[in-house]
Design an enzyme around this catalytic site. Sequence first.
Site, PDB file in Angstrom:
ATOM      1  N   GLY A  15       1.091  -0.403   8.793  1.00 24.27           N
ATOM      2  CA  GLY A  15       2.539   0.886   8.970  1.00 24.27           C
ATOM      3  C   GLY A  15       2.846   1.324   7.251  1.00 24.27           C
ATOM      4  CB  SER A  16       2.993   0.107   4.079  1.00 25.64           C
ATOM      5  OG  SER A  16       2.335   0.678   3.752  1.00 25.64           O
ATOM      6  CD1 TRP A  17      -0.128   3.199   3.145  1.00 26.06           C
ATOM      7  CD2 TRP A  17      -2.005   5.639   3.417  1.00 26.06           C
ATOM      8  NE1 TRP A  17      -0.949   3.751   1.718  1.00 26.06           N
ATOM      9  CE2 TRP A  17      -1.864   4.116   2.463  1.00 26.06           C
ATOM     10  CE3 TRP A  17      -2.797   6.268   4.222  1.00 26.06           C
ATOM     11  CZ2 TRP A  17      -3.245   4.339   1.143  1.00 26.06           C
ATOM     12  CZ3 TRP A  17      -3.935   6.262   2.879  1.00 26.06           C
ATOM     13  CH2 TRP A  17      -3.921   5.919   1.759  1.00 26.06           C
TER      14      TRP A  17
ATOM     15  CB  SER B  99      -1.043   0.172   1.247  1.00 28.51           C
ATOM     16  OG  SER B  99      -0.732  -0.834   1.941  1.00 28.51           O
TER      17      SER B  99
ATOM     18  CE  LYS C 135      -8.753   0.584   1.749  1.00 30.08           C
ATOM     19  NZ  LYS C 135      -6.995  -0.257   1.733  1.00 30.08           N
TER      20      LYS C 135
ATOM     21  CG  ASP D  15      -4.721   2.013   2.663  1.00 30.50           C
ATOM     22  OD1 ASP D  15      -5.828   2.140   2.048  1.00 30.50           O
ATOM     23  OD2 ASP D  15      -3.901   1.307   3.767  1.00 30.50           O
TER      24      ASP D  15
ATOM     25  CG  ASP E 140     -13.721   1.832  16.531  1.00 33.32           C
ATOM     26  OD1 ASP E 140     -13.343   1.866  16.272  1.00 33.32           O
ATOM     27  OD2 ASP E 140     -14.384   0.419  17.324  1.00 33.32           O
TER      28      ASP E 140
ATOM     29  CG  ASP F 133      -4.539  -0.677  12.441  1.00 33.51           C
ATOM     30  OD1 ASP F 133      -4.868  -0.351  11.623  1.00 33.51           O
ATOM     31  OD2 ASP F 133      -5.585  -1.713  13.060  1.00 33.51           O
TER      32      ASP F 133
END
Length: 301
Positions: A53-55, A25, A159, A119, A94, A78
């Site tokens: 955690g890629s973003w 992503s 997204k 996302d 949440d 998250d």
Amino acid sequence: MGKSSKDKRDIYYRRAKEQGWRARSAFKLLQLHDEFQILSGIKRVVDLCAAPGSWSQVLSRELYQNQNQPDAKIVAVDLQPMMPIEGVTTIQADITHPKTLQKILEIFGGEPADFVCSDGAPDVTGLHDLDEYIQAQLILSALQLTTCILKPGGTFVAKIFRGRDIDLLYSQLSYLFEKVICAKPRSSRGTSLEAFIVCIGYTPRPGWNPTLEMNKSTEEFFEGADIGKAGNLKFFDLPDPEERKIAKFIACGDLNDVDSDATYTLDSDSKVKALDPVQMPTAPPYKKALEMKRRGDLVRR
Ligand SMILES: C[S@@+](CC[C@H](N)C(=O)[O-])C[C@H]1O[C@@H](n2cnc3c(N)ncnc32)[C@H](O)[C@@H]1O
């Protein structure tokens, strides 16, 4: 995903591992930034539904390294625990709960955010209508949180799935932002309905002070935002109370780059080394099922 041959041939998946991104992503956010410059000049950032955690990795690299902003603040939220990322404060929470907003505001010292992205994807049940409904609710929750924390002029990226009623969402967003674009990065599979709304120039109605409270309905929350009644539209009798809009659709990323739907035969395929994941999942939802399978407790009835 294991070390299967698909692993070797899904180029974005492989590239992510080669370049140290925790998920493929990362390329989606990078390609959105290449097209819209959404990460330029931002300082306080919220990454919703951020695991693994890629973003957040992209945001950290962009703000601290490329833009050299040591006083930038990035908060990642998250439901799943996340392994640490340099300069990123992670919250396991949440996004639909009002307390999560309070926690983010505390980290920002009460200052508003310049940029919020989401996302988010809920676990799928396989019941199509229910899945679509939950996904839509998650986007609305991300939007509600965003309206409480984003500075006027700020940017929101989320997204979406271009389902049946997505034009209603475009229409509602256009009352809150100057520009609403539906963007499809090259790295997002063409066969998937996934796309990203890029909402630029947050313009809340003067005097509207959104507040998140438990058990407040979406209608109650947006009361006062004058969605559907802003500007000149209040002077018209609209034949259809459900106003719909088509957002501009932009494909982004290098269109000559690899096809995200294709699997590629790599040169001397058999010699291509399988790479380990950059970050193993911390608490995947399938963990319990794997444990049960290992113990032989998982029986098909
Ligand atoms: C596709 S992943 C996000 C990938 C991430 N952007 C990255 O680059 O690594 C979707 C995430 O949404 C999270 N999520 C779903 N519902 C959530 C909620 N209500 N609150 C917080 N996170 C949620 C899931 O736990 C999952 O980690």
